[in-house]
Design a protein around this motif. Structure first.
Motif, PDB file in Angstrom:
ATOM      1  N   ILE A  82      15.019  50.949  26.439  1.00  0.00           N
ATOM      2  CA  ILE A  82      15.179  51.136  27.695  1.00  0.00           C
ATOM      3  C   ILE A  82      16.509  50.501  28.354  1.00  0.00           C
ATOM      4  N   TYR A  83      17.394  51.193  29.007  1.00  0.00           N
ATOM      5  CA  TYR A  83      18.554  50.629  29.382  1.00  0.00           C
ATOM      6  C   TYR A  83      18.850  50.645  30.728  1.00  0.00           C
ATOM      7  N   VAL A  84      19.473  49.401  31.351  1.00  0.00           N
ATOM      8  CA  VAL A  84      19.593  48.907  32.362  1.00  0.00           C
ATOM      9  C   VAL A  84      21.127  49.088  32.941  1.00  0.00           C
ATOM     10  N   LEU A  85      21.664  49.983  33.632  1.00  0.00           N
ATOM     11  CA  LEU A  85      22.866  50.235  33.882  1.00  0.00           C
ATOM     12  C   LEU A  85      23.383  49.670  35.215  1.00  0.00           C
ATOM     13  N   VAL A  86      24.366  48.713  35.500  1.00  0.00           N
ATOM     14  CA  VAL A  86      24.523  47.943  36.845  1.00  0.00           C
ATOM     15  C   VAL A  86      25.832  47.536  36.749  1.00  0.00           C
ATOM     16  N   ASP A  87      26.313  47.700  37.962  1.00  0.00           N
ATOM     17  CA  ASP A  87      27.723  47.141  38.205  1.00  0.00           C
ATOM     18  C   ASP A  87      27.905  45.728  38.092  1.00  0.00           C
ATOM     19  N   GLY A  88      29.145  45.453  37.849  1.00  0.00           N
ATOM     20  CA  GLY A  88      29.120  43.850  37.672  1.00  0.00           C
ATOM     21  C   GLY A  88      29.667  43.234  38.943  1.00  0.00           C
ATOM     22  N   ASP A  89      29.496  43.793  40.217  1.00  0.00           N
ATOM     23  CA  ASP A  89      29.998  43.364  41.303  1.00  0.00           C
ATOM     24  C   ASP A  89      29.072  42.445  42.220  1.00  0.00           C
ATOM     25  N   ALA A  90      27.686  42.333  41.482  1.00  0.00           N
ATOM     26  CA  ALA A  90      26.688  41.610  42.330  1.00  0.00           C
ATOM     27  C   ALA A  90      26.219  42.075  43.451  1.00  0.00           C
ATOM     28  N   THR A  91      26.095  43.389  43.570  1.00  0.00           N
ATOM     29  CA  THR A  91      25.970  44.004  44.850  1.00  0.00           C
ATOM     30  C   THR A  91      24.490  44.585  44.684  1.00  0.00           C
ATOM     31  N   TYR A  92      23.957  44.522  43.482  1.00  0.00           N
ATOM     32  CA  TYR A  92      22.591  45.305  43.159  1.00  0.00           C
ATOM     33  C   TYR A  92      21.606  44.239  43.068  1.00  0.00           C
ATOM     34  N   ASP A  93      20.351  44.508  43.276  1.00  0.00           N
ATOM     35  CA  ASP A  93      19.370  43.582  43.304  1.00  0.00           C
ATOM     36  C   ASP A  93      18.648  43.482  41.847  1.00  0.00           C
ATOM     37  N   ALA A  94      18.746  42.190  41.006  1.00  0.00           N
ATOM     38  CA  ALA A  94      18.270  42.123  39.829  1.00  0.00           C
ATOM     39  C   ALA A  94      16.538  42.110  40.006  1.00  0.00           C
ATOM     40  N   PRO A  95      16.054  41.401  40.888  1.00  0.00           N
ATOM     41  CA  PRO A  95      14.555  41.250  40.923  1.00  0.00           C
ATOM     42  C   PRO A  95      14.041  42.809  41.030  1.00  0.00           C
ATOM     43  N   SER A  96      14.871  43.739  41.296  1.00  0.00           N
ATOM     44  CA  SER A  96      14.283  45.152  41.499  1.00  0.00           C
ATOM     45  C   SER A  96      14.062  45.812  40.038  1.00  0.00           C
ATOM     46  N   ALA A  97      14.822  45.129  39.038  1.00  0.00           N
ATOM     47  CA  ALA A  97      14.799  45.815  37.690  1.00  0.00           C
ATOM     48  C   ALA A  97      13.446  46.069  36.773  1.00  0.00           C
ATOM     49  N   PRO A  98      12.630  44.951  37.077  1.00  0.00           N
ATOM     50  CA  PRO A  98      11.166  45.152  36.480  1.00  0.00           C
ATOM     51  C   PRO A  98      10.569  46.156  37.171  1.00  0.00           C
ATOM     52  N   ARG A  99      10.403  46.445  38.251  1.00  0.00           N
ATOM     53  CA  ARG A  99       9.711  47.523  39.094  1.00  0.00           C
ATOM     54  C   ARG A  99      10.410  48.765  38.642  1.00  0.00           C
ATOM     55  N   MET A 100      11.486  48.897  38.704  1.00  0.00           N
ATOM     56  CA  MET A 100      12.198  50.010  38.109  1.00  0.00           C
ATOM     57  C   MET A 100      11.890  50.450  36.497  1.00  0.00           C
ATOM     58  N   ILE A 101      11.914  49.436  35.823  1.00  0.00           N
ATOM     59  CA  ILE A 101      11.432  49.734  34.569  1.00  0.00           C
ATOM     60  C   ILE A 101       9.797  50.000  34.190  1.00  0.00           C
ATOM     61  N   ASP A 102       9.014  49.567  35.037  1.00  0.00           N
ATOM     62  CA  ASP A 102       7.637  49.802  35.141  1.00  0.00           C
ATOM     63  C   ASP A 102       7.434  51.059  35.593  1.00  0.00           C
ATOM     64  N   THR A 103       8.143  51.460  36.535  1.00  0.00           N
ATOM     65  CA  THR A 103       8.149  52.958  37.099  1.00  0.00           C
ATOM     66  C   THR A 103       8.523  53.748  36.040  1.00  0.00           C
ATOM     67  N   LEU A 104       9.575  53.772  35.100  1.00  0.00           N
ATOM     68  CA  LEU A 104      10.285  54.505  34.290  1.00  0.00           C
ATOM     69  C   LEU A 104       9.058  54.747  32.997  1.00  0.00           C
ATOM     70  N   VAL A 105       8.487  53.382  32.602  1.00  0.00           N
ATOM     71  CA  VAL A 105       7.566  53.328  31.455  1.00  0.00           C
ATOM     72  C   VAL A 105       6.158  54.116  31.829  1.00  0.00           C
ATOM     73  N   GLY A 106       5.487  53.703  33.174  1.00  0.00           N
ATOM     74  CA  GLY A 106       4.332  54.004  33.699  1.00  0.00           C
ATOM     75  C   GLY A 106       4.172  55.560  34.142  1.00  0.00           C
ATOM     76  N   ASP A 107       5.320  55.839  34.538  1.00  0.00           N
ATOM     77  CA  ASP A 107       5.390  57.380  35.024  1.00  0.00           C
ATOM     78  C   ASP A 107       5.971  58.309  33.812  1.00  0.00           C
ATOM     79  N   HIS A 108       6.181  57.770  32.773  1.00  0.00           N
ATOM     80  CA  HIS A 108       6.877  58.738  31.701  1.00  0.00           C
ATOM     81  C   HIS A 108       8.186  59.469  32.063  1.00  0.00           C
ATOM     82  N   LEU A 109       9.051  58.838  32.696  1.00  0.00           N
ATOM     83  CA  LEU A 109      10.382  59.198  33.135  1.00  0.00           C
ATOM     84  C   LEU A 109      11.295  59.055  32.281  1.00  0.00           C
ATOM     85  N   ASP A 110      12.575  59.458  32.529  1.00  0.00           N
ATOM     86  CA  ASP A 110      13.783  59.494  31.559  1.00  0.00           C
ATOM     87  C   ASP A 110      14.593  58.734  32.714  1.00  0.00           C
TER      88      ASP A 110
END
Length: 311
Positions: A82-110
């Protein structure tokens, strides 16, 4: 909770992000303790490399300037599930990453896209908001609606998406190309709302609303030409054919009335436009066959990669 057995790589492209990169590394290390964090520096002139390395990231470099070049290098170099692509400007929410990964895996997404919900006025400038809406609407009209935020730099991918994606863009239009790739192959994707914050003090945006907006619009048009050639060249052919007919009608009427063609240059121009129109439509037919072959090759490359194993 994300599956511990899966290898997760956090990919952070950076250009002069000394003020923010340490926060990004620290936040994602906390949100995804088992993940490897890779910071790819793109010719920064400040202390981005030193700060990122001190924060604990695996720091690498890409000398060709442009985010597209950096993403191409990251996708080629890094091996993960699994790859998480994020900008290095600290504008994106890191705690959302596990939820995004769970959605990717649980719903069989790409791909899961972080749909930005700004937390302050300074986070999302009006010009960028308007440009994003216009480009998203245009992309939806051309390729079909699947995204509300095509320019989001916060995305989670499966391995089969990353290893089958041919990066062609050089700069910030890479997000558009990622979205079109998913739409073109009808890949399973989703969007999740994520908080979007203002840059920390000392961090400066590299985006130019007009310059990068026109570059992204140009990318969409080029992708439309290459992925929908029959529609693209047929539209050109129809326009040329209508111009040809419009020029020919007065000439034909005059000929029927007096039996002469007094405006020979107009008649020649009309005939030339009609020939070019027919050639344009014919080119679209040929290129449509080529595009189908290219699309099949992309799909085969995608299918050659294993799906995510949740066990």
């Amino acid at each position: 909770m994300t599956t511990p057995a899966l290898r997760v790589a956090v990919l952070v492209p950076c250009f002069n992000e000394e003020a923010a990169v340490a926060t990004v590394v620290a936040d994602f290390s906390k949100a995804l303790p088992a993940a490897e964090i890779f910071v790819y520096d793109n010719n920064s002139t400040d202390r981005t490399i030193e700060v990122a390395r001190a924060a604990g990231a695996d720091v690498r470099s890409e000398r060709r300037q442009g985010k597209g070049h950096v993403v191409r290098r990251m996708f080629a170099d890094i091996d993960a599930d699994i790859y998480v692509l994020v900008d290095g400007d600290a504008t994106y929410d890191a705690p959302s990453a596990p939820r995004m990964i769970d959605t990717l895996v649980g719903d069989h997404l790409d791909m899961v896209v972080g749909f930005r919900v700004d937390q302050s006025v300074a986070a999302y400038r009006p010009g960028h908001r308007t440009g994003n809406w216009m480009l998203t609407s245009f992309l939806s009209a051309v390729f079909g609606q699947a995204f509300k935020d095509i320019l989001s730099g916060y995305r989670v991918f499966s391995r089969r998406f990353v290893k089958s994606f041919p990066v062609l863009s050089d700069g910030f239009e890479i997000e558009t190309e990622l979205s079109v790739h998913a739409l073109e192959l009808a890949l399973p994707v989703s969007e999740i709302e994520t908080p979007y914050y203002a840059r920390p003090e000392g961090s400066v945006s590299k985006l130019n609303t007009w310059r990068d907006g026109f570059r992204i619009l140009g990318t969409i048009l080029k992708l439309y030409r290459s992925e929908r050639p029959l529609r693209f060249f047929t539209a050109i052919g129809i326009i040329l054919a209508l111009l040809s007919i419009g020029l020919a009608i007065p000439v034909i009427i005059t000929y029927l009335e007096v039996g002469l063609v007094p405006r020979l240059p107009t008649a020649v121009l009309s005939m030339g436009l009609m020939i070019v129109a027919i050639l344009s439509i014919s080119s679209g037919l040929v290129l449509d066959t080529v595009t189908r072959g290219r699309r099949e090759m992309k799909l085969l490359a995608y299918l050659s990669q294993p799906a995510i194993d949740r066990n």
